[in-house]
Design a protein around this motif. Structure first.
Motif, short mmCIF file in Angstrom:
data_model
loop_
_atom_site.label_atom_id
_atom_site.label_comp_id
_atom_site.label_asym_id
_atom_site.label_seq_id
_atom_site.Cartn_x
_atom_site.Cartn_y
_atom_site.Cartn_z
N VAL A 170 0.66 12.54 -9.22
CA VAL A 170 -0.04 13.83 -9.04
C VAL A 170 0.97 14.97 -8.98
CG1 VAL A 170 -1.46 15.16 -7.42
CG2 VAL A 170 -2.03 12.78 -7.87
N LYS A 198 0.84 -1.20 0.00
CA LYS A 198 0.00 0.00 0.00
C LYS A 198 0.88 1.25 0.00
CE LYS A 198 -3.72 2.49 2.28
NZ LYS A 198 -3.76 3.42 1.19
N ARG A 222 2.05 1.76 -3.49
CA ARG A 222 0.94 2.19 -4.35
C ARG A 222 0.59 3.67 -4.09
NH1 ARG A 222 -4.81 1.26 -3.99
NH2 ARG A 222 -5.69 0.98 -6.06
N ASP A 223 0.54 4.03 -2.80
CA ASP A 223 0.19 5.41 -2.46
C ASP A 223 1.29 6.39 -2.87
OD1 ASP A 223 -2.20 4.66 -1.43
OD2 ASP A 223 -1.53 4.57 0.65
N THR A 241 1.00 6.98 -6.54
CA THR A 241 -0.11 7.89 -6.88
C THR A 241 0.28 9.33 -6.57
OG1 THR A 241 -1.61 6.14 -6.19
CG2 THR A 241 -2.57 8.30 -6.51
N ILE A 242 0.88 9.54 -5.40
CA ILE A 242 1.28 10.90 -5.02
C ILE A 242 2.35 11.42 -5.98
CG2 ILE A 242 2.48 12.23 -3.22
CD1 ILE A 242 0.78 10.54 -1.23
#
Lengths: 307, 270
Positions: B20, B9, B12-13, B16-17
């Motif tokens: 962005v 996780k 994955r996080d 994503t960050i």
């Protein structure tokens, strides 16, 4: 009522400025309106609730757990901030997908919830449009969508109706009431009394960083009605008008404003006053230039309540 | 009790960050500025090529010497510092100024993962901005009918890229910390990069070791002024120690930036 969110002697200050001052409250499921004029401490309290600020003193807990730096709690919390700030180059769908991915959901669920949230705020058609090209109302709705997309148990909405058109406002009010009925704890802030009244009867009234009143909004209304309302009138002959209205039983006083050519009447029953005024002026042949009520805002209500 | 957070996780996080952040960083005015610096470096490479080809200067320059000078002056002490400074200090401060940080802070993600994701984005964008300049400069200086030097010195190019990456790791982490900590982070970063490092690099004694540039110079295969002075006063750090120090410095600064992000309250202006 089972308490979900609890604040005990909660204070927050920035240097010499006290934003929240020894506030104690307990909120359970349902919609609670956080009401107060600008600078009352609503936004600071909301930031404490959403873990963006650390309490200077006292405690705040959600489901019995401290909030500051407790990332696991945020799975159950949705926050719609007041500020109109976005990753402008993202489309509405990309924005929701990115934020939902951070909630630990599988890719298929992320896609499904993105679609659902967009549909709920009526932005399905604009899903692939860049947020930078959204109207003010659409930006407000996508902000709301990111708060509800992961289906949180607690929703904190800071001025959610600001910038929305009447249809958007109506729809958002309906959604807030629906979420409350579903058993979620929804906290909505506003400085406009009638907006809050449309969503809930349960309010937390803030002023100067303190909770001034907590409970049913109608009790606040009663408190307001105990105080005379100011009504400013500018007409062709203020002295003649003063003679006419000073005899009305609910009029407490009349003050002249020589510079503006008007007067301010204080009435204990403003509804009666507004009803009688047209007939009185017509009979006396007076022309009305302007009529306003300086009391018709929450700031005046707070002024009365703290007096 | 704060919930447990798995490695998968976390990855994955942070990914994503990073994505962005990458989008926000790349489409900013900083990229125009960094692009201009990159063109300036390429223009210098072109000038070097002209000097080599037409022998304007009466000295036996080789492509390796010109490339080395370009790398140690324009790329390492200029481009890399500016790229990491501009993007590194913007990682947190730009989100705070733009008030978008709220969206990240109300997600079930530990703040150190937010910092890690942003740092990954920083490394990625730095490589994207610097690597093509280095490779193109090499090509400009080496490509000719006789390709022997081009292939012979390829190992130098590989080593340079590796060292630049290490420099970006350390500078990037330091400027990320400054950006998460101070309000006027660019100014503070400039003072460090061109004030502190500029002065201390030329001083004998232990203070040299309090700069990132010292460790980078110690492993740099080319000779530059600061490196020559360091050689003269016998103050280079051993290669393995220098590499280790750069990695440790990066880890220390990144860790400190994460703690800063976790403990500091970012009060967004109303």
């Amino acid at each position: 009522m089972t308490a979900i969110l609890q604040g005990t002697d909660l204070s927050k200050w920035y240097g010499q400025v006290i934003a929240v001052n020894k506030v104690t409250f307990s909120l359970g499921a349902g919609v609670t309106g956080l009401l107060g004029p600008n600078g009352a401490g609503k936004s600071s309290l909301m930031k404490l609730i959403t873990g963006q600020l650390k309490p200077s003193q006292g405690t705040i807990t959600l489901y019995g757990e401290r909030i500051w730096n407790n990332h696991g709690l945020f799975r159950r919390l949705g926050f719609c901030p007041e500020q109109d700030s976005f990753y402008e180059r993202m489309t509405g769908a990309e924005f929701l997908t990115a934020l939902l991915s951070m909630n630990g959901l599988a890719d298929t669920e992320v896609r499904q919830r993105t679609d659902e949230a967009l549909a709920q705020v009526k932005l399905t058609e604009a899903r692939d449009k860049k947020i930078g090209a959204y109207s003010k109302g659409m930006r407000q709705r996508i902000k709301l969508a990111q708060a509800i997309a992961h289906d949180p148990d607690v929703l904190v909405l800071d001025e959610p109706l600001a910038g929305m058109d009447p249809v958007g406002r109506h729809e958002t009010i309906r959604l807030v009431r629906q979420w409350g009925k579903q058993g979620k704890l929804v906290i909505v802030s506003s400085h406009i009394l009638h907006e809050i009244e449309a969503m809930t009867r349960n309010i937390l009234l803030m002023h100067n960083g303190q909770v001034l009143a907590e409970g049913d909004v109608h009790q606040i209304r009663d408190l307001i009605d105990k105080h005379p309302h100011n009504i400013y009138i500018r007409c062709s002959d203020p002295r003649r008008l003063a003679e006419l209205i000073v005899g009305l039983p609910h009029v407490v006083s009349v003050r002249f404003h020589p510079e503006g050519g008007g007067l301010t009447a204080e009435s204990r029953r403003p509804d009666d006053f507004y009803q009688r005024l047209p007939a009185l002026m017509l009979d006396a042949g007076l022309d009305l230039d302007e009529i306003t009520s300086p009391d018709d805002n929450l700031q005046a209500v707070f002024h009365y309540l703290v007096k | 009790m704060p919930e447990r957070y798995g490695l998968w996780k976390g990855w994955r996080d942070s990914k994503t960050i990073a994505l962005v952040t990458l989008d926000t960083l790349f489409w900013s005015k900083k990229t125009i500025f960094v692009g201009l610096i990159s063109f300036f470096v390429l223009a210098l490479a072109l000038l070097g090529r002209l000097i080599l080809s037409y022998q304007w200067v009466n000295a036996p320059f080789t492509p390796a010497q010109v490339f080395g000078t370009l790398m140690s002056t324009a790329v390492l002490h200029f481009l890399v510092v500016f790229v990491t400074l501009f993007y590194g200090t913007a990682l947190i401060s730009e989100e705070v100024e733009g008030k978008t940080i709220t969206y990240l802070f109300v997600r079930p993600i530990p703040k150190n993962i937010v910092m890690l994701g942003k740092y990954l984005a920083l490394l990625w964008i730095c490589m994207v901005m610097v690597l093509p300049v280095v490779v193109l400069s090499y090509c400009i200086l080496y490509l000719r009918t006789d390709l022997t030097p081009f292939f012979e010195d390829m190992h130098l190019l590989g080593k340079d890229i590796g060292i630049l990456f290490l420099a970006m790791l350390a500078y990037g982490a330091l400027f990320s910390l400054i950006g998460a900590w101070l309000k006027h982070s660019i100014l503070a970063g400039l003072v460090y990069a061109f004030g502190w490092e500029g002065i201390v690099s030329y001083l004998p004694g232990f203070t040299r070791k309090l700069t990132i540039t010292h460790y980078v110079q110690s492993i740099f295969p080319h000779q530059d002024t600061a490196g020559a002075i360091a050689m003269l006063i016998g103050q280079r750090t051993d290669t393995a120690e220098a590499v280790l120090m750069l990695i440790l410095l990066a880890a220390f600064f990144l860790g400190s930036a994460s703690i800063m992000l976790r403990e500091k309250e970012y009060v967004l202006e109303q």
